[in-house]
Design an enzyme around this catalytic site. Structure first.
Site, PDB file in Angstrom:
ATOM      1  N   ASP A  20       1.621  13.365 -11.556  1.00 16.06           N
ATOM      2  CA  ASP A  20       1.675  12.685 -10.198  1.00 16.06           C
ATOM      3  C   ASP A  20       2.660  13.616  -9.302  1.00 16.06           C
ATOM      4  O   ASP A  20       3.402  14.648 -10.335  1.00 16.06           O
ATOM      5  CB  ASP A  20       2.034  11.216 -10.416  1.00 16.06           C
ATOM      6  CG  ASP A  20       2.026  10.897  -8.887  1.00 16.06           C
ATOM      7  OD1 ASP A  20       1.108  11.271  -8.019  1.00 16.06           O
ATOM      8  OD2 ASP A  20       2.878   9.845  -8.646  1.00 16.06           O
ATOM      9  N   SER A  21       3.003  13.269  -8.163  1.00 14.16           N
ATOM     10  CA  SER A  21       3.916  13.963  -7.456  1.00 14.16           C
ATOM     11  C   SER A  21       5.250  13.617  -7.952  1.00 14.16           C
ATOM     12  O   SER A  21       6.403  14.504  -7.647  1.00 14.16           O
ATOM     13  CB  SER A  21       3.561  13.716  -6.053  1.00 14.16           C
ATOM     14  OG  SER A  21       3.767  12.515  -5.640  1.00 14.16           O
ATOM     15  N   TYR A  52       3.483  14.398  -1.856  1.00 13.80           N
ATOM     16  CA  TYR A  52       2.368  15.292  -1.779  1.00 13.80           C
ATOM     17  C   TYR A  52       1.423  14.897  -0.432  1.00 13.80           C
ATOM     18  O   TYR A  52       0.691  15.763  -0.048  1.00 13.80           O
ATOM     19  CB  TYR A  52       1.256  15.104  -2.975  1.00 13.80           C
ATOM     20  CG  TYR A  52       1.476  15.793  -4.084  1.00 13.80           C
ATOM     21  CD1 TYR A  52       2.676  16.704  -4.181  1.00 13.80           C
ATOM     22  CD2 TYR A  52       0.665  15.754  -5.184  1.00 13.80           C
ATOM     23  CE1 TYR A  52       2.938  17.443  -5.506  1.00 13.80           C
ATOM     24  CE2 TYR A  52       0.963  16.660  -6.511  1.00 13.80           C
ATOM     25  CZ  TYR A  52       2.114  17.391  -6.489  1.00 13.80           C
ATOM     26  OH  TYR A  52       2.141  18.142  -7.771  1.00 13.80           O
ATOM     27  N   GLY A  53       1.552  13.772  -0.224  1.00 10.19           N
ATOM     28  CA  GLY A  53       0.677  13.202   1.003  1.00 10.19           C
ATOM     29  C   GLY A  53       0.422  13.930   2.227  1.00 10.19           C
ATOM     30  O   GLY A  53      -0.529  13.679   2.753  1.00 10.19           O
ATOM     31  N   CYS A  83      -2.744  10.522  -9.475  1.00 13.46           N
ATOM     32  CA  CYS A  83      -2.239  10.809  -8.175  1.00 13.46           C
ATOM     33  C   CYS A  83      -3.513  10.778  -7.405  1.00 13.46           C
ATOM     34  O   CYS A  83      -4.448  11.569  -7.512  1.00 13.46           O
ATOM     35  CB  CYS A  83      -1.552  12.118  -7.954  1.00 13.46           C
ATOM     36  SG  CYS A  83      -1.274  12.424  -6.172  1.00 13.46           S
ATOM     37  N   ASN A  84      -3.637   9.784  -6.425  1.00 10.02           N
ATOM     38  CA  ASN A  84      -4.810   9.772  -5.332  1.00 10.02           C
ATOM     39  C   ASN A  84      -4.932  11.049  -4.701  1.00 10.02           C
ATOM     40  O   ASN A  84      -6.029  11.562  -4.512  1.00 10.02           O
ATOM     41  CB  ASN A  84      -4.681   8.655  -4.678  1.00 10.02           C
ATOM     42  CG  ASN A  84      -5.003   7.201  -5.402  1.00 10.02           C
ATOM     43  OD1 ASN A  84      -6.034   6.639  -5.507  1.00 10.02           O
ATOM     44  ND2 ASN A  84      -4.006   6.605  -6.052  1.00 10.02           N
ATOM     45  N   THR A  85      -3.792  11.746  -4.225  1.00  9.96           N
ATOM     46  CA  THR A  85      -3.829  12.775  -3.370  1.00  9.96           C
ATOM     47  C   THR A  85      -4.569  13.874  -4.030  1.00  9.96           C
ATOM     48  O   THR A  85      -5.358  14.609  -3.328  1.00  9.96           O
ATOM     49  CB  THR A  85      -2.246  12.803  -2.655  1.00  9.96           C
ATOM     50  OG1 THR A  85      -1.844  11.707  -2.173  1.00  9.96           O
ATOM     51  CG2 THR A  85      -2.467  14.080  -1.529  1.00  9.96           C
ATOM     52  N   GLU A 161      10.141   5.847  -3.540  1.00 10.62           N
ATOM     53  CA  GLU A 161      10.901   6.729  -4.180  1.00 10.62           C
ATOM     54  C   GLU A 161      12.554   6.337  -4.045  1.00 10.62           C
ATOM     55  O   GLU A 161      13.229   6.834  -4.841  1.00 10.62           O
ATOM     56  CB  GLU A 161      10.588   8.183  -3.778  1.00 10.62           C
ATOM     57  CG  GLU A 161       9.195   8.728  -4.171  1.00 10.62           C
ATOM     58  CD  GLU A 161       9.098   9.401  -5.600  1.00 10.62           C
ATOM     59  OE1 GLU A 161      10.161   9.916  -5.896  1.00 10.62           O
ATOM     60  OE2 GLU A 161       8.124   9.350  -6.161  1.00 10.62           O
ATOM     61  N   CYS A 193      -2.857   4.653  -3.748  1.00 11.55           N
ATOM     62  CA  CYS A 193      -1.771   5.620  -3.936  1.00 11.55           C
ATOM     63  C   CYS A 193      -1.122   5.066  -5.266  1.00 11.55           C
ATOM     64  O   CYS A 193      -0.837   3.612  -5.133  1.00 11.55           O
ATOM     65  CB  CYS A 193      -0.798   5.655  -2.927  1.00 11.55           C
ATOM     66  SG  CYS A 193       0.663   6.672  -3.333  1.00 11.55           S
ATOM     67  N   THR A 194      -0.770   5.749  -6.412  1.00 10.24           N
ATOM     68  CA  THR A 194      -0.278   5.295  -7.513  1.00 10.24           C
ATOM     69  C   THR A 194       1.224   4.804  -7.407  1.00 10.24           C
ATOM     70  O   THR A 194       1.671   4.013  -7.993  1.00 10.24           O
ATOM     71  CB  THR A 194      -0.355   6.354  -8.720  1.00 10.24           C
ATOM     72  OG1 THR A 194       0.203   7.291  -8.232  1.00 10.24           O
ATOM     73  CG2 THR A 194      -1.631   6.376  -9.144  1.00 10.24           C
ATOM     74  N   HIS A 195       1.806   5.014  -6.254  1.00 11.75           N
ATOM     75  CA  HIS A 195       3.141   4.448  -6.028  1.00 11.75           C
ATOM     76  C   HIS A 195       3.110   2.958  -5.422  1.00 11.75           C
ATOM     77  O   HIS A 195       3.955   2.226  -5.495  1.00 11.75           O
ATOM     78  CB  HIS A 195       3.826   5.236  -4.691  1.00 11.75           C
ATOM     79  CG  HIS A 195       4.354   6.615  -5.216  1.00 11.75           C
ATOM     80  ND1 HIS A 195       3.685   7.726  -5.834  1.00 11.75           N
ATOM     81  CD2 HIS A 195       5.764   7.047  -5.268  1.00 11.75           C
ATOM     82  CE1 HIS A 195       4.583   8.546  -5.902  1.00 11.75           C
ATOM     83  NE2 HIS A 195       5.900   8.099  -5.698  1.00 11.75           N
TER      84      HIS A 195
HETATM   85  N1  DGL Z   1       1.457   8.985  -5.910  1.00 16.59           N
HETATM   86  C1  DGL Z   1       0.551   9.849  -5.298  1.00 16.59           C
HETATM   87  C2  DGL Z   1      -0.853   9.386  -4.833  1.00 16.59           C
HETATM   88  O1  DGL Z   1      -1.260   8.365  -5.507  1.00 16.59           O
HETATM   89  C3  DGL Z   1       1.195  10.710  -4.437  1.00 16.59           C
HETATM   90  C4  DGL Z   1       2.281  10.198  -3.150  1.00 16.59           C
HETATM   91  C5  DGL Z   1       2.607  11.511  -2.574  1.00 16.59           C
HETATM   92  O2  DGL Z   1       3.388  12.132  -3.349  1.00 16.59           O
HETATM   93  O3  DGL Z   1       2.627  11.461  -1.260  1.00 16.59           O
HETATM   94  O4  DGL Z   1      -1.308   9.839  -3.898  1.00 16.59           O
END
Ligand code: DGL
Length: 276
Positions: A20-21, A52-53, A83-85, A161, A193-195
């Protein structure tokens, strides 16, 4: 043909690679660790490039290729793009080029949303990249005739974060982002988003009781298990299991904040420089 040859040399007790990011993918790693306790896992958090978004697709593809090459050099038998992105913007390229099975989190998340939704009115929150790609509406519409409503939430990842998962600031940001979705009478909200599982409590507080929150961790685990079973690659119970953590920057911060995502202490984190 070449792909098949490579898979043949994969070994059961080789690790699963997850990336992931930043911290977000640890929510997926934690679910894999609980459900498949014999599996060794290697995690890469691209903390030098988070978030990454809002980055371009080319940048996300480059980061994803660098990370997956590193994971493959560590002999992973399967890669989870946690990571979804990156799943939205880089998975098709990875699927074509990688010689190990690779799975993303969007298809499993879409499946979980369709299973959970009674009225098939599904809201999706995610990064600008994920929302802009329309990956969730496309994946959901392959499974059911659902109405989908999207909202990008660019401030959520920086808040998470920084460890700001509750409190006044986060509460007002949550309210702003979910208002347009509530107006659409959704009955299910996908945490795209995994966050975002770290924001579950504050989201629940601001949502009507009948709205089901869905994240892709559980259904991603099922997909990992299905693929490993199908390829006879599940780790043996007697094998020596390990967990390894790598980041591209700031391992100390990763240790400190990562435990909230992994629900366990993270003691050893190595910094790796992937850029050529
Ligand atoms: N956790 C990631 C996702 O699922 C990345 C979020 C990011 O870095 O912007 O998209």
């Amino acid at each position: 043909m070449q792909k098949k040859k490579e898979i043949k040399i994969l070994r059961n007790n080789n690790p699963i690679g997850i990336f992931d990011s930043g911290f977000g993918g640890l929510t997926v790693m934690s679910a894999i660790n609980k459900a498949l306790p014999s599996e060794s896992l290697i995690y890469f958090g691209d903390t030098a490039h988070v978030p990454y978004g809002a980055k371009s697709q080319n940048a996300i593809i480059k980061f994803s290729k660098d990370i997956t090459s590193f994971l493959i050099s560590n002999k992973v038998k399967l890669i989870v793009v946690a990571c979804n992105t990156a799943s939205a913007l880089a998975l098709p390229v990875l699927e074509k080029t990688l010689k190990v099975p690779v799975i993303g989190v969007i298809a499993p998340g879409a499946r979980a949303a369709v299973d959970a939704s009674k009225k098939l009115r599904i809201g999706i929150i995610g990064t600008e990249g994920t929302i802009g790609s329309k990956s969730y509406p496309k994946a959901i519409k392959k499974l059911a005739k659902a109405k989908t409503y999207q909202q990008s939430c660019p401030l959520f990842v920086p808040l998470v974060e920084e460890g700001l998962t509750d409190g006044e600031i986060t509460d007002s940001v949550v309210k702003k982002y979910i208002k347009p979705l509530l107006a659409k009478n959704i009955d299910t909200l996908v945490l795209g988003c995994t966050h975002y599982p770290l924001l579950r409590k504050i989201l629940e507080k601001n949502l009507e009781k009948n709205i089901v929150l869905v994240d892709s961790a559980k259904s991603t685990v099922l997909e990992v298990k299905r693929i490993l079973e199908q390829k006879s690659l599940l780790a043996s119970k007697s094998g020596k299991k390990y967990l390894k953590f790598y980041v591209s920057d700031n391992p100390e911060k990763f240790k400190k904040i990562g435990k909230r995502f992994f629900s366990k202490n993270i003691t050893d984190v190595k910094k790796i420089n992937l850029t050529n």
